[in-house]
Design a protein around this motif. Structure first.
Motif, PDB file in Angstrom:
ATOM      1  N   TRP A   1      -9.714   3.797  -2.751  1.00 49.97           N
ATOM      2  CA  TRP A   1     -10.228   3.763  -4.119  1.00 49.97           C
ATOM      3  C   TRP A   1     -10.479   5.164  -4.661  1.00 49.97           C
ATOM      4  O   TRP A   1      -9.990   5.508  -5.735  1.00 49.97           O
ATOM      5  CB  TRP A   1     -11.514   2.936  -4.173  1.00 49.97           C
ATOM      6  N   GLY A   2     -11.235   5.951  -3.910  1.00 47.54           N
ATOM      7  CA  GLY A   2     -11.566   7.292  -4.377  1.00 47.54           C
ATOM      8  C   GLY A   2     -10.386   8.237  -4.404  1.00 47.54           C
ATOM      9  O   GLY A   2     -10.373   9.202  -5.163  1.00 47.54           O
TER      10      GLY A   2
ATOM     11  N   ASP B   1      -7.921   6.186  -7.894  1.00 45.21           N
ATOM     12  CA  ASP B   1      -8.424   7.123  -8.893  1.00 45.21           C
ATOM     13  C   ASP B   1      -7.342   8.101  -9.324  1.00 45.21           C
ATOM     14  O   ASP B   1      -7.172   8.381 -10.518  1.00 45.21           O
ATOM     15  CB  ASP B   1      -9.627   7.874  -8.324  1.00 45.21           C
ATOM     16  N   ARG B   2      -6.576   8.601  -8.361  1.00 45.57           N
ATOM     17  CA  ARG B   2      -5.518   9.554  -8.684  1.00 45.57           C
ATOM     18  C   ARG B   2      -4.391   8.879  -9.454  1.00 45.57           C
ATOM     19  O   ARG B   2      -3.834   9.444 -10.392  1.00 45.57           O
ATOM     20  CB  ARG B   2      -4.987  10.182  -7.393  1.00 45.57           C
TER      21      ARG B   2
ATOM     22  N   GLN C   1      -5.234  -7.845  -2.070  1.00 50.55           N
ATOM     23  CA  GLN C   1      -5.908  -7.902  -0.774  1.00 50.55           C
ATOM     24  C   GLN C   1      -6.961  -6.803  -0.654  1.00 50.55           C
ATOM     25  O   GLN C   1      -8.005  -6.998  -0.021  1.00 50.55           O
ATOM     26  CB  GLN C   1      -4.909  -7.784   0.364  1.00 50.55           C
ATOM     27  N   ALA C   2      -6.712  -5.662  -1.272  1.00 52.32           N
ATOM     28  CA  ALA C   2      -7.686  -4.570  -1.210  1.00 52.32           C
ATOM     29  C   ALA C   2      -8.961  -4.937  -1.959  1.00 52.32           C
ATOM     30  O   ALA C   2     -10.075  -4.734  -1.471  1.00 52.32           O
ATOM     31  CB  ALA C   2      -7.079  -3.290  -1.784  1.00 52.32           C
ATOM     32  N   GLN C   3      -8.806  -5.480  -3.158  1.00 53.29           N
ATOM     33  CA  GLN C   3      -9.983  -5.797  -3.950  1.00 53.29           C
ATOM     34  C   GLN C   3     -10.753  -6.970  -3.354  1.00 53.29           C
ATOM     35  O   GLN C   3     -11.988  -7.015  -3.420  1.00 53.29           O
ATOM     36  CB  GLN C   3      -9.574  -6.089  -5.396  1.00 53.29           C
ATOM     37  N   ARG C   4     -10.048  -7.910  -2.769  1.00 47.83           N
ATOM     38  CA  ARG C   4     -10.731  -9.014  -2.091  1.00 47.83           C
ATOM     39  C   ARG C   4     -11.510  -8.502  -0.886  1.00 47.83           C
ATOM     40  O   ARG C   4     -12.611  -8.974  -0.591  1.00 47.83           O
ATOM     41  CB  ARG C   4      -9.707 -10.065  -1.651  1.00 47.83           C
TER      42      ARG C   4
ATOM     43  N   LEU D   1     -17.492   4.594  -7.438  1.00 43.76           N
ATOM     44  CA  LEU D   1     -17.195   5.229  -8.724  1.00 43.76           C
ATOM     45  C   LEU D   1     -15.909   4.692  -9.350  1.00 43.76           C
ATOM     46  O   LEU D   1     -15.903   4.363 -10.545  1.00 43.76           O
ATOM     47  CB  LEU D   1     -17.127   6.745  -8.564  1.00 43.76           C
ATOM     48  N   PRO D   2     -14.786   4.579  -8.624  1.00 43.32           N
ATOM     49  CA  PRO D   2     -13.583   4.011  -9.246  1.00 43.32           C
ATOM     50  C   PRO D   2     -13.791   2.581  -9.755  1.00 43.32           C
ATOM     51  O   PRO D   2     -13.239   2.207 -10.798  1.00 43.32           O
ATOM     52  CB  PRO D   2     -12.553   4.052  -8.107  1.00 43.32           C
TER      53      PRO D   2
END
Length: 227
Positions: free
Chosen positions: A63-64, A68-69, A141-144, A189-190
């Motif tokens: 995420w960071g 974000d990038r 899958q990442a957000q879950r 933060l993201p």
């Protein structure tokens, strides 16, 4: 050797991530209270959650770093968003001062809104972040995985007198689940910024524009509030 240890650790992190199954030790966080320069009164302290280092590395990397990038390179973030790589908090202050100087010198009326809520991370809705981060192309899958961490996390409190025996969690009361993301977490933060994108977009669409640009673009046109 060290390479074998790192390879095994990466395999564990990868399996936990792909199966949406956080390791049991990842589900515990210790909270510390730090002074912010306003005195030792409890309402003036900042709470920081200490997480397992390997899990926080994963959150910061995906995420960071990656999300974000990607959002920054794709031009998704608004020019008025200063909590981004390559920008400084002093850049936001400088742009505000110059904007008001221009209003004063041109004798125009204007207004300013700081979209920086008190206890901002505590006001983030994790379920909504699943949608807003998916809009930024974060894999489902990442957000879950992150959502499950937030819902399963148990917190203790550490002070000078020791660590609390009892814990609490966001799902202690299922009828009124707790909200917010982890203060000190690499993904917080993201997630917060993704949730603010629709808010800033709504202001752009429905309000007279006032654009603050990064200090490196001060030669760009400043938009003033329409009197």
């Amino acid at each position: 050797n060290d390479n074998t240890y790192i390879r095994v650790l990466f395999d564990l992190v990868n399996i936990a991530f792909k199966t949406h199954s956080p390791l049991p030790r990842w589900k515990y966080a210790t909270q510390l209270m730090l002074e912010k320069g306003k005195g030792p009164a409890i309402e003036n302290l900042r709470i920081i959650q200490l997480l397992e280092a390997d899990m926080n590395w994963l959150l910061r990397f995906l995420w960071g770093g990656k999300l974000d990038r990607h959002a920054l390179d794709a031009g998704v973030y608004n020019e008025a968003q200063f909590a981004s790589p390559g920008k400084l908090c002093t850049s936001a202050i400088l742009n505000k001062v110059i904007f008001f100087d221009i209003l004063r010198q041109s004798r125009q009326c204007g207004a300013l809104m700081d979209n920086d809520a008190t206890a901002a991370f505590d006001r983030v809705l994790p379920a909504l972040c699943v949608v807003t981060c998916r809009q930024l192309c974060m894999p489902k899958q990442a957000q879950r995985f992150f959502f499950r961490i937030l819902r399963q996390m148990e917190y203790t409190v550490t002070t000078a007198h020791g660590k609390s025996i009892n814990t609490y969690s966001a799902t202690a009361n299922p009828s009124v689940p707790g909200q917010g993301v982890i203060q000190g977490g690499g993904a917080s933060l993201p997630n917060y910024k993704s949730q603010q994108l629709p808010v800033v977009k709504a202001y752009e669409t429905n309000c007279a524009p006032a654009a603050f640009r990064h200090a490196s673009r001060l030669k760009s046109t400043f938009y003033r509030w329409v009197p």
